[in-house]
Motif scaffolding. Structure first.
Motif, PDB file in Angstrom:
ATOM      1  N   TRP A   9      49.038  27.305 -49.544  1.00 15.30           N
ATOM      2  CA  TRP A   9      48.179  26.861 -50.528  1.00 15.30           C
ATOM      3  C   TRP A   9      47.984  25.260 -50.723  1.00 15.30           C
ATOM      4  CZ3 TRP A   9      49.709  23.878 -54.567  1.00 15.30           C
ATOM      5  CH2 TRP A   9      51.178  23.838 -54.637  1.00 15.30           C
ATOM      6  N   SER A  10      46.996  24.902 -51.048  1.00 12.78           N
ATOM      7  CA  SER A  10      46.681  23.561 -51.476  1.00 12.78           C
ATOM      8  C   SER A  10      45.700  23.465 -52.750  1.00 12.78           C
ATOM      9  CB  SER A  10      46.176  22.966 -50.322  1.00 12.78           C
ATOM     10  OG  SER A  10      45.808  21.610 -50.574  1.00 12.78           O
ATOM     11  N   GLY A  11      46.218  22.570 -53.636  1.00 13.01           N
ATOM     12  CA  GLY A  11      45.239  22.610 -55.021  1.00 13.01           C
ATOM     13  C   GLY A  11      45.633  23.383 -55.707  1.00 13.01           C
ATOM     14  N   ASP A  12      45.191  23.021 -57.278  1.00 15.56           N
ATOM     15  CA  ASP A  12      45.682  23.704 -58.423  1.00 15.56           C
ATOM     16  C   ASP A  12      45.327  25.256 -58.400  1.00 15.56           C
ATOM     17  OD1 ASP A  12      46.916  21.470 -59.335  1.00 15.56           O
ATOM     18  OD2 ASP A  12      45.003  20.788 -60.499  1.00 15.56           O
ATOM     19  N   THR A  13      44.240  25.459 -58.067  1.00 12.60           N
ATOM     20  CA  THR A  13      43.664  26.852 -57.988  1.00 12.60           C
ATOM     21  C   THR A  13      44.189  27.578 -57.037  1.00 12.60           C
ATOM     22  OG1 THR A  13      41.160  26.357 -58.304  1.00 12.60           O
ATOM     23  CG2 THR A  13      41.483  28.459 -57.406  1.00 12.60           C
ATOM     24  N   ALA A  14      44.481  27.228 -55.697  1.00 16.64           N
ATOM     25  CA  ALA A  14      45.257  28.076 -54.929  1.00 16.64           C
ATOM     26  C   ALA A  14      46.629  28.279 -55.402  1.00 16.64           C
ATOM     27  CB  ALA A  14      45.325  27.344 -53.379  1.00 16.64           C
ATOM     28  N   ARG A  15      47.325  27.245 -55.939  1.00 19.21           N
ATOM     29  CA  ARG A  15      48.676  27.373 -56.427  1.00 19.21           C
ATOM     30  C   ARG A  15      48.834  28.465 -57.359  1.00 19.21           C
ATOM     31  NH1 ARG A  15      51.297  22.097 -58.708  1.00 19.21           N
ATOM     32  NH2 ARG A  15      49.569  22.265 -60.106  1.00 19.21           N
ATOM     33  N   SER A  16      47.680  28.609 -58.105  1.00 18.21           N
ATOM     34  CA  SER A  16      47.649  29.618 -59.584  1.00 18.21           C
ATOM     35  C   SER A  16      47.502  30.976 -58.908  1.00 18.21           C
ATOM     36  CB  SER A  16      46.398  29.307 -60.638  1.00 18.21           C
ATOM     37  OG  SER A  16      46.589  28.156 -61.092  1.00 18.21           O
ATOM     38  N   VAL A  17      46.704  30.930 -57.866  1.00 14.38           N
ATOM     39  CA  VAL A  17      46.668  32.320 -57.076  1.00 14.38           C
ATOM     40  C   VAL A  17      47.761  32.874 -56.360  1.00 14.38           C
ATOM     41  CG1 VAL A  17      45.568  33.612 -55.309  1.00 14.38           C
ATOM     42  CG2 VAL A  17      44.128  32.217 -56.697  1.00 14.38           C
ATOM     43  N   ALA A  18      48.581  31.855 -55.821  1.00 12.07           N
ATOM     44  CA  ALA A  18      49.892  32.072 -55.183  1.00 12.07           C
ATOM     45  C   ALA A  18      50.897  32.383 -56.129  1.00 12.07           C
ATOM     46  CB  ALA A  18      50.435  30.918 -54.205  1.00 12.07           C
ATOM     47  N   ARG A  19      50.956  31.875 -57.246  1.00 14.12           N
ATOM     48  CA  ARG A  19      51.904  32.119 -58.240  1.00 14.12           C
ATOM     49  C   ARG A  19      51.703  33.558 -58.878  1.00 14.12           C
ATOM     50  NH1 ARG A  19      52.249  26.739 -62.041  1.00 14.12           N
ATOM     51  NH2 ARG A  19      53.633  25.712 -60.530  1.00 14.12           N
ATOM     52  N   VAL A  20      50.520  33.945 -58.815  1.00 14.99           N
ATOM     53  CA  VAL A  20      50.229  35.436 -59.255  1.00 14.99           C
ATOM     54  C   VAL A  20      50.603  36.506 -58.097  1.00 14.99           C
ATOM     55  CG1 VAL A  20      48.335  36.787 -60.017  1.00 14.99           C
ATOM     56  CG2 VAL A  20      48.505  34.937 -61.016  1.00 14.99           C
ATOM     57  N   LEU A  21      50.026  36.189 -57.014  1.00 14.74           N
ATOM     58  CA  LEU A  21      50.050  37.008 -55.896  1.00 14.74           C
ATOM     59  C   LEU A  21      51.526  37.336 -55.197  1.00 14.74           C
ATOM     60  CD1 LEU A  21      48.200  38.798 -53.898  1.00 14.74           C
ATOM     61  CD2 LEU A  21      48.111  36.736 -52.476  1.00 14.74           C
ATOM     62  N   SER A  22      52.349  36.376 -55.349  1.00 12.10           N
ATOM     63  CA  SER A  22      53.569  36.436 -54.735  1.00 12.10           C
ATOM     64  C   SER A  22      54.474  37.559 -55.343  1.00 12.10           C
ATOM     65  CB  SER A  22      54.265  35.216 -54.896  1.00 12.10           C
ATOM     66  OG  SER A  22      55.625  35.042 -54.353  1.00 12.10           O
ATOM     67  N   ILE A  62      49.791  34.474 -45.450  1.00 11.45           N
ATOM     68  CA  ILE A  62      48.550  34.417 -46.335  1.00 11.45           C
ATOM     69  C   ILE A  62      48.111  33.112 -46.585  1.00 11.45           C
ATOM     70  CG2 ILE A  62      47.422  35.129 -48.554  1.00 11.45           C
ATOM     71  CD1 ILE A  62      49.750  37.595 -48.465  1.00 11.45           C
ATOM     72  N   VAL A  63      46.826  32.726 -46.437  1.00  6.56           N
ATOM     73  CA  VAL A  63      46.453  31.320 -46.488  1.00  6.56           C
ATOM     74  C   VAL A  63      45.583  31.551 -47.646  1.00  6.56           C
ATOM     75  CG1 VAL A  63      45.362  29.412 -45.472  1.00  6.56           C
ATOM     76  CG2 VAL A  63      46.813  30.874 -44.147  1.00  6.56           C
ATOM     77  N   ILE A  64      45.496  30.860 -48.860  1.00 10.02           N
ATOM     78  CA  ILE A  64      44.766  30.644 -50.129  1.00 10.02           C
ATOM     79  C   ILE A  64      43.454  29.765 -49.937  1.00 10.02           C
ATOM     80  CG2 ILE A  64      44.628  30.737 -52.379  1.00 10.02           C
ATOM     81  CD1 ILE A  64      47.421  31.935 -52.442  1.00 10.02           C
ATOM     82  N   VAL A  65      42.419  30.049 -49.764  1.00 10.23           N
ATOM     83  CA  VAL A  65      41.141  29.195 -49.595  1.00 10.23           C
ATOM     84  C   VAL A  65      40.202  29.196 -50.622  1.00 10.23           C
ATOM     85  CG1 VAL A  65      39.374  28.472 -47.966  1.00 10.23           C
ATOM     86  CG2 VAL A  65      41.315  29.579 -46.869  1.00 10.23           C
ATOM     87  N   THR A  66      39.994  28.004 -51.369  1.00  4.49           N
ATOM     88  CA  THR A  66      39.380  27.916 -52.580  1.00  4.49           C
ATOM     89  C   THR A  66      38.185  26.799 -52.150  1.00  4.49           C
ATOM     90  OG1 THR A  66      40.551  25.975 -53.440  1.00  4.49           O
ATOM     91  CG2 THR A  66      41.351  28.460 -53.771  1.00  4.49           C
ATOM     92  N   PRO A  67      37.217  26.771 -52.906  1.00  3.55           N
ATOM     93  CA  PRO A  67      36.092  25.501 -52.808  1.00  3.55           C
ATOM     94  C   PRO A  67      36.938  24.097 -52.834  1.00  3.55           C
ATOM     95  CG  PRO A  67      35.193  27.283 -54.291  1.00  3.55           C
ATOM     96  CD  PRO A  67      36.593  27.674 -54.048  1.00  3.55           C
ATOM     97  N   GLU A  68      38.018  24.213 -53.521  1.00  4.24           N
ATOM     98  CA  GLU A  68      38.668  23.062 -53.902  1.00  4.24           C
ATOM     99  C   GLU A  68      39.575  22.343 -52.345  1.00  4.24           C
ATOM    100  OE1 GLU A  68      42.236  21.649 -56.838  1.00  4.24           O
ATOM    101  OE2 GLU A  68      41.877  23.539 -56.455  1.00  4.24           O
ATOM    102  N   ASN A  69      39.820  23.291 -51.793  1.00  7.01           N
ATOM    103  CA  ASN A  69      40.673  23.137 -50.279  1.00  7.01           C
ATOM    104  C   ASN A  69      39.995  23.539 -49.144  1.00  7.01           C
ATOM    105  OD1 ASN A  69      41.223  25.695 -49.897  1.00  7.01           O
ATOM    106  ND2 ASN A  69      43.519  25.722 -50.879  1.00  7.01           N
ATOM    107  N   SER A  70      38.892  24.192 -49.202  1.00  6.68           N
ATOM    108  CA  SER A  70      38.200  24.615 -47.764  1.00  6.68           C
ATOM    109  C   SER A  70      38.247  23.608 -46.711  1.00  6.68           C
ATOM    110  CB  SER A  70      36.855  25.388 -48.167  1.00  6.68           C
ATOM    111  OG  SER A  70      36.055  24.057 -48.319  1.00  6.68           O
ATOM    112  N   GLY A  71      37.892  22.472 -47.274  1.00  3.09           N
ATOM    113  CA  GLY A  71      37.933  21.370 -46.086  1.00  3.09           C
ATOM    114  C   GLY A  71      39.364  20.535 -45.825  1.00  3.09           C
ATOM    115  N   SER A  72      40.292  21.156 -46.446  1.00  4.28           N
ATOM    116  CA  SER A  72      41.743  20.490 -46.159  1.00  4.28           C
ATOM    117  C   SER A  72      42.011  20.729 -44.708  1.00  4.28           C
ATOM    118  CB  SER A  72      42.576  20.916 -47.109  1.00  4.28           C
ATOM    119  OG  SER A  72      43.831  20.568 -46.860  1.00  4.28           O
ATOM    120  N   GLN A  73      42.381  19.365 -44.165  1.00  3.51           N
ATOM    121  CA  GLN A  73      42.671  19.323 -42.667  1.00  3.51           C
ATOM    122  C   GLN A  73      44.170  19.888 -42.584  1.00  3.51           C
ATOM    123  OE1 GLN A  73      42.301  15.403 -41.218  1.00  3.51           O
ATOM    124  NE2 GLN A  73      39.994  15.455 -41.573  1.00  3.51           N
TER     125      GLN A  73
END
Length: 298
Positions: A9-22, A62-73
C-alpha cells in the motif's frame, strides 16, 4: 504453516483499506497470515530488512491501488518485485476508486479486483485460497465468506466514500517526481514479469482438470447459471470451453480459478455478435494474460 500474504500500500486511503482487509482475510481463512507494514513504502533504494524478510516468505500479494497512489513509481516497483518473487505470480491489484485503464507498469499485467464488491472480493478470496498448501473446500469457503462479507462491506464503506469524494485531486508532490533509475528498474521488472507469466506455468495434470472442473461447476451453480462446460488437457495447456454465453462476473471468477492453478489455460466463451465491433475484435478479445477468447455465436 500459515501462508504469508503480503499487502502492499501507499497513501492514507490504501493504508486504511489494508488495515481493514488484513484482519478480515485472517478471520476468513485462518491458514493465511497477512502482513502490512505500518511504515508503508519507503522512499529509498530497496526495503528495510523486515520488509525484505516478509516479502521473501510470502506466497501471495495484494497491491491496493487508489487515485492517490496509482501513479506511484514505488508502488509499481514493489508490485513487480512481488511478482518476480513468486513462482506462480500470485499478485492481485485491489482497486479502490480507480479502474484498470489507470493501471501502468507491472500492475497492468495482472487480473485486478476492479471494485470492492461481493463478486470481486470473492474472486480475490478464491485466488488466495488456491495459493494455500491445503485449499479450503468450496462449501466451507462459501459459507465463511457469506458470514463475514457484511463486516468487510460495513468497514470499507466510509473509506470508499472518502476516496470517491477525493477523486480528481492532485497527487502528493512527492509522487509527481520522476526517478530515472527507478523507471529503468520498472521497465526491466515489467519485461521479467511478462515473460515469467508464461515461462513459470507448469504442465497441467488430470488432477488439475478435475479440480478446475469442480470449481467452475460450483461457480455456475452459485450463480444459478446453467451452462455446459468442457474442461480438458489440450497439448501443454488446459482448454475450458463453455457451450453458451456467461455473465462477466462468472467469467472473472472462472479466471481466478485458473490463476489459482498456475497452469497454462485458454477459456472459450461463445457470445452474440456485437455489431459495434469489427470481426477481428469480436472474435478475439483477450485479457492481459491473453487467456480469454470470445467466439461469435452464429
Amino acid at each position: 504453516m500459515a501462508t504469508k500474504v503480503f499487502i502492499s500500500w501507499s497513501g492514507d486511503t490504501a493504508r486504511s483499506v489494508a488495515r481493514v482487509l488484513s484482519p478480515w482475510l485472517q478471520d476468513l481463512i485462518q491458514a493465511c497470515a497477512p502482513f502490512m507494514s505500518e511504515d508503508g513504502l519507503q522512499k529509498g533504494v530497496g526495503w528495510p530488512g523486515e520488509l525484505r524478510k516478509e516479502l521473501g516468505s510470502a506466497r501471495f500479494g495484494i497491491v491496493i491501488v487508489t487515485p492517490e497512489n496509482s501513479g506511484s513509481q514505488w508502488l509499481h516497483f514493489e508490485a513487480g518485485a512481488l511478482a518476480v518473487a513468486f513462482e506462480d505470480n500470485r499478485v492481485v491489484p485491489f482497486l479502490i476508486g480507480t479502474t484498470t485503464a489507470d493501471l501502468d507498469g507491472p500492475l497492468r499485467l495482472f487480473n485486478a479486483v476492479t471494485s470492492p464488491t461481493r463478486e470481486e472480493v470473492f474472486r480475490l478470496v478464491c485466488s488466495l485460497n488456491g495459493a494455500l498448501e491445503t485449499p479450503l473446500e468450496t462449501g466451507p469457503l462459501d459459507r465463511a465468506f457469506e458470514r463475514l462479507w457484511p463486516e468487510l462491506e460495513r468497514d470499507l464503506a466510509p473509506i470508499l466514500e472518502a476516496a470517491n469524494a477525493s477523486k480528481g485531486s492532485d497527487p502528493a508532490p512527492a509522487e509527481k517526481e520522476r526517478d530515472d533509475r527507478l523507471l529503468t528498474r520498472l521497465d526491466s521488472l515489467e519485461r521479467q514479469v511478462a515473460a515469467q507469466r508464461v515461462q513459470g506455468l507448469r504442465m497441467p495434470s488430470g488432477h488439475d482438470v478435475a479440480r478446475l472442473s469442480n470449481a467452475i461447476n460450483a461457480t455456475l451453480k452459485r450463480a444459478n447459471w446453467p451452462m455446459g462446460v468442457n474442461v480438458a488437457i489440450d497439448g501443454e495447456r488446459i482448454r475450458v470451453e463453455f457451450t453458451g454465453p456467461l455473465p462477466e462476473p462468472v467469467v472473472r471468477e472462472v479466471e481466478s480459478h485458473i490463476d489459482a492453478l498456475g497452469v497454462n489455460a485458454e477459456m472459450l466463451v461463445p457470445v452474440d455478435r456485437d455489431p459495434s465491433l469489427s470481426q477481428a475484435e469480436d472474435r478475439s478479445i483477450a485479457t492481459a494474460t491473453g487467456r480469454r477468447h470470445f467466439l461469435t455465436a452464429g
